[in-house]
Write a protein that holds these residues in place. Structure first.
Motif, PDB file in Angstrom:
ATOM      1  N   THR A 104       0.763  -1.317  -0.010  1.00  0.00           N
ATOM      2  CA  THR A 104       0.564  -0.363  -0.235  1.00  0.00           C
ATOM      3  C   THR A 104       1.552   1.453   0.001  1.00  0.00           C
ATOM      4  O   THR A 104       1.758   1.074   0.701  1.00  0.00           O
ATOM      5  CB  THR A 104      -1.224  -0.147   1.354  1.00  0.00           C
ATOM      6  OG1 THR A 104      -1.898  -1.204   1.294  1.00  0.00           O
ATOM      7  CG2 THR A 104      -1.884   1.306   1.243  1.00  0.00           C
ATOM      8  N   GLY A 105      -0.041   2.332  -0.396  1.00  0.00           N
ATOM      9  CA  GLY A 105       1.188   3.669  -0.569  1.00  0.00           C
ATOM     10  C   GLY A 105       2.384   3.869  -1.370  1.00  0.00           C
ATOM     11  O   GLY A 105       2.313   4.692  -1.511  1.00  0.00           O
ATOM     12  N   VAL A 106       2.286   3.106  -2.562  1.00  0.00           N
ATOM     13  CA  VAL A 106       3.622   3.371  -3.932  1.00  0.00           C
ATOM     14  C   VAL A 106       2.816   2.679  -5.075  1.00  0.00           C
ATOM     15  O   VAL A 106       2.070   2.080  -5.082  1.00  0.00           O
ATOM     16  CB  VAL A 106       5.269   1.990  -3.202  1.00  0.00           C
ATOM     17  CG1 VAL A 106       5.186   2.683  -1.951  1.00  0.00           C
ATOM     18  CG2 VAL A 106       4.422   1.080  -3.428  1.00  0.00           C
ATOM     19  N   ARG A 129      15.920 -20.866  -4.635  1.00  0.00           N
ATOM     20  CA  ARG A 129      17.063 -20.071  -6.405  1.00  0.00           C
ATOM     21  C   ARG A 129      17.479 -21.389  -6.561  1.00  0.00           C
ATOM     22  O   ARG A 129      18.116 -22.212  -6.054  1.00  0.00           O
ATOM     23  CB  ARG A 129      17.758 -18.931  -5.709  1.00  0.00           C
ATOM     24  CG  ARG A 129      18.232 -18.185  -7.394  1.00  0.00           C
ATOM     25  CD  ARG A 129      18.959 -16.891  -6.942  1.00  0.00           C
ATOM     26  NE  ARG A 129      17.411 -16.121  -6.832  1.00  0.00           N
ATOM     27  CZ  ARG A 129      17.539 -15.439  -5.864  1.00  0.00           C
ATOM     28  NH1 ARG A 129      18.302 -15.818  -4.572  1.00  0.00           N
ATOM     29  NH2 ARG A 129      16.850 -14.648  -5.193  1.00  0.00           N
ATOM     30  N   GLY A 130      16.622 -21.700  -7.562  1.00  0.00           N
ATOM     31  CA  GLY A 130      18.106 -22.265  -9.063  1.00  0.00           C
ATOM     32  C   GLY A 130      16.761 -23.604  -8.647  1.00  0.00           C
ATOM     33  O   GLY A 130      17.309 -25.455  -9.167  1.00  0.00           O
ATOM     34  N   ASN A 131      16.614 -24.034  -7.195  1.00  0.00           N
ATOM     35  CA  ASN A 131      15.974 -25.261  -7.090  1.00  0.00           C
ATOM     36  C   ASN A 131      13.800 -25.945  -6.907  1.00  0.00           C
ATOM     37  O   ASN A 131      13.528 -26.533  -6.994  1.00  0.00           O
ATOM     38  CB  ASN A 131      16.487 -26.204  -5.117  1.00  0.00           C
ATOM     39  CG  ASN A 131      17.600 -26.493  -5.563  1.00  0.00           C
ATOM     40  OD1 ASN A 131      18.245 -26.402  -6.119  1.00  0.00           O
ATOM     41  ND2 ASN A 131      18.306 -25.428  -4.615  1.00  0.00           N
ATOM     42  N   ILE A 132      13.564 -24.647  -6.948  1.00  0.00           N
ATOM     43  CA  ILE A 132      11.883 -24.860  -6.158  1.00  0.00           C
ATOM     44  C   ILE A 132      11.196 -23.105  -7.342  1.00  0.00           C
ATOM     45  O   ILE A 132      12.220 -21.613  -7.533  1.00  0.00           O
ATOM     46  CB  ILE A 132      11.706 -24.413  -5.244  1.00  0.00           C
ATOM     47  CG1 ILE A 132      12.052 -25.064  -4.615  1.00  0.00           C
ATOM     48  CG2 ILE A 132      10.386 -24.008  -5.397  1.00  0.00           C
ATOM     49  CD1 ILE A 132      11.577 -25.236  -2.759  1.00  0.00           C
ATOM     50  N   ASP A 133      10.299 -23.401  -7.721  1.00  0.00           N
ATOM     51  CA  ASP A 133      10.275 -22.466  -8.992  1.00  0.00           C
ATOM     52  C   ASP A 133       9.881 -21.574  -7.988  1.00  0.00           C
ATOM     53  O   ASP A 133       8.317 -21.804  -7.475  1.00  0.00           O
ATOM     54  CB  ASP A 133       8.929 -22.987 -10.034  1.00  0.00           C
ATOM     55  CG  ASP A 133       9.713 -23.414 -10.935  1.00  0.00           C
ATOM     56  OD1 ASP A 133      11.326 -23.066 -11.602  1.00  0.00           O
ATOM     57  OD2 ASP A 133       9.208 -24.508 -11.559  1.00  0.00           O
ATOM     58  N   VAL A 134       9.570 -19.472  -7.938  1.00  0.00           N
ATOM     59  CA  VAL A 134       9.306 -18.796  -7.345  1.00  0.00           C
ATOM     60  C   VAL A 134       8.396 -18.155  -8.095  1.00  0.00           C
ATOM     61  O   VAL A 134       9.151 -17.759  -9.026  1.00  0.00           O
ATOM     62  CB  VAL A 134       9.922 -18.058  -6.205  1.00  0.00           C
ATOM     63  CG1 VAL A 134       9.263 -17.530  -4.818  1.00  0.00           C
ATOM     64  CG2 VAL A 134      10.537 -19.499  -5.357  1.00  0.00           C
ATOM     65  N   ALA A 135       7.217 -18.396  -8.287  1.00  0.00           N
ATOM     66  CA  ALA A 135       6.302 -16.664  -9.242  1.00  0.00           C
ATOM     67  C   ALA A 135       5.891 -15.637  -7.696  1.00  0.00           C
ATOM     68  O   ALA A 135       5.418 -15.647  -6.621  1.00  0.00           O
ATOM     69  CB  ALA A 135       4.913 -17.882  -9.358  1.00  0.00           C
ATOM     70  N   LEU A 136       6.608 -14.696  -8.325  1.00  0.00           N
ATOM     71  CA  LEU A 136       6.079 -13.578  -7.972  1.00  0.00           C
ATOM     72  C   LEU A 136       5.465 -12.708  -8.371  1.00  0.00           C
ATOM     73  O   LEU A 136       5.216 -12.304  -9.416  1.00  0.00           O
ATOM     74  CB  LEU A 136       7.516 -12.302  -7.620  1.00  0.00           C
ATOM     75  CG  LEU A 136       8.115 -12.899  -7.071  1.00  0.00           C
ATOM     76  CD1 LEU A 136       9.417 -12.313  -7.465  1.00  0.00           C
ATOM     77  CD2 LEU A 136       8.131 -13.385  -5.494  1.00  0.00           C
ATOM     78  N   ASP A 137       3.374 -11.804  -7.592  1.00  0.00           N
ATOM     79  CA  ASP A 137       3.093 -11.258  -7.847  1.00  0.00           C
ATOM     80  C   ASP A 137       2.539 -10.245  -7.238  1.00  0.00           C
ATOM     81  O   ASP A 137       2.106 -10.362  -5.726  1.00  0.00           O
ATOM     82  CB  ASP A 137       1.483 -12.307  -8.044  1.00  0.00           C
ATOM     83  CG  ASP A 137       0.915 -11.936  -8.844  1.00  0.00           C
ATOM     84  OD1 ASP A 137       0.551 -10.396  -9.673  1.00  0.00           O
ATOM     85  OD2 ASP A 137      -1.100 -12.440  -8.671  1.00  0.00           O
ATOM     86  N   VAL A 138       2.897  -8.895  -7.997  1.00  0.00           N
ATOM     87  CA  VAL A 138       2.816  -7.352  -7.145  1.00  0.00           C
ATOM     88  C   VAL A 138       1.819  -6.984  -7.276  1.00  0.00           C
ATOM     89  O   VAL A 138       1.579  -6.836  -8.499  1.00  0.00           O
ATOM     90  CB  VAL A 138       3.993  -7.359  -7.310  1.00  0.00           C
ATOM     91  CG1 VAL A 138       3.983  -5.610  -6.546  1.00  0.00           C
ATOM     92  CG2 VAL A 138       5.573  -7.778  -7.709  1.00  0.00           C
ATOM     93  N   HIS A 139       1.413  -6.746  -5.757  1.00  0.00           N
ATOM     94  CA  HIS A 139       0.454  -5.665  -6.834  1.00  0.00           C
ATOM     95  C   HIS A 139      -0.187  -4.108  -5.772  1.00  0.00           C
ATOM     96  O   HIS A 139       0.984  -4.504  -4.404  1.00  0.00           O
ATOM     97  CB  HIS A 139      -1.378  -6.130  -5.968  1.00  0.00           C
ATOM     98  CG  HIS A 139      -1.577  -7.869  -6.080  1.00  0.00           C
ATOM     99  ND1 HIS A 139      -1.863  -7.990  -7.499  1.00  0.00           N
ATOM    100  CD2 HIS A 139      -1.042  -8.884  -5.874  1.00  0.00           C
ATOM    101  CE1 HIS A 139      -2.911  -8.878  -8.298  1.00  0.00           C
ATOM    102  NE2 HIS A 139      -1.299  -9.886  -6.752  1.00  0.00           N
ATOM    103  N   VAL A 140       0.371  -3.332  -5.928  1.00  0.00           N
ATOM    104  CA  VAL A 140      -0.412  -2.170  -5.190  1.00  0.00           C
ATOM    105  C   VAL A 140      -1.729  -1.585  -4.745  1.00  0.00           C
ATOM    106  O   VAL A 140      -3.068  -2.198  -5.218  1.00  0.00           O
ATOM    107  CB  VAL A 140       0.084  -0.908  -5.765  1.00  0.00           C
ATOM    108  CG1 VAL A 140       1.614  -0.637  -6.058  1.00  0.00           C
ATOM    109  CG2 VAL A 140      -1.145  -0.354  -6.917  1.00  0.00           C
TER     110      VAL A 140
END
Length: 141
Positions: A104-106, A129-140
């Motif tokens: 919030t706020g950006v 990192r390199g072992n597990i897929d990490v999906a980042l979903d960014v919201h404001v």
């Protein structure tokens, strides 16, 4: 590297057992999820991993925003962690992680830059990192 913190947790009985931390703060029964044929009446390792990663990643976001022009309060950040488990094709299993981050706020570009930097400093992110897929979903918000 000098260790900043260390903890010790004992698991007994596998997915139908218990976990206990040496300080007694963590003392939980475990159960196989209903989706995997279990009772599902207690927590499981995937939930514990999702909780730990979400909390650690949120703190990484807090860490990288300190001293920056974009002022973000601790309560302005919400991280929802999702952990999935699937066969890995080699007779074992693998994990996937989704981190849904709301700040919030950006603006969106600032939020994405913060999350990218947090992903570089978060101990969980660095561990997988390199072992597990990490999906980042960014919201404001």
């Amino acid at each position: 590297m000098s260790t900043l913190y260390s903890t010790r947790v004992t698991a007994v009985g596998g997915r139908s057992g218990t976990v206990h931390s040496e300080d007694g703060l963590l003392d939980l029964p475990l159960a196989l999820p209903k989706e995997l044929g279990g009772k599902g009446d207690s927590t499981n390792p995937e939930q514990l991993f999702a909780a730990g990663y979400a909390a650690c990643f949120e703190n990484a976001v807090i860490h990288v925003t300190r001293g920056k022009a974009a002022s973000v309060k601790d309560d302005d950040i919400v991280v929802v962690g999702t952990v999935g488990m699937a066969p890995n094709g080699s007779g074992g299993f693998g994990l996937s992680v989704g981190l849904d981050v709301t700040i919030t706020g950006v603006d969106q570009a600032t939020a994405e830059a913060i999350v990218d930097e947090a992903h570089r400093v978060c101990p969980y992110s660095n561990a997988v990192r390199g072992n597990i897929d990490v999906a980042l979903d960014v919201h404001v918000a």
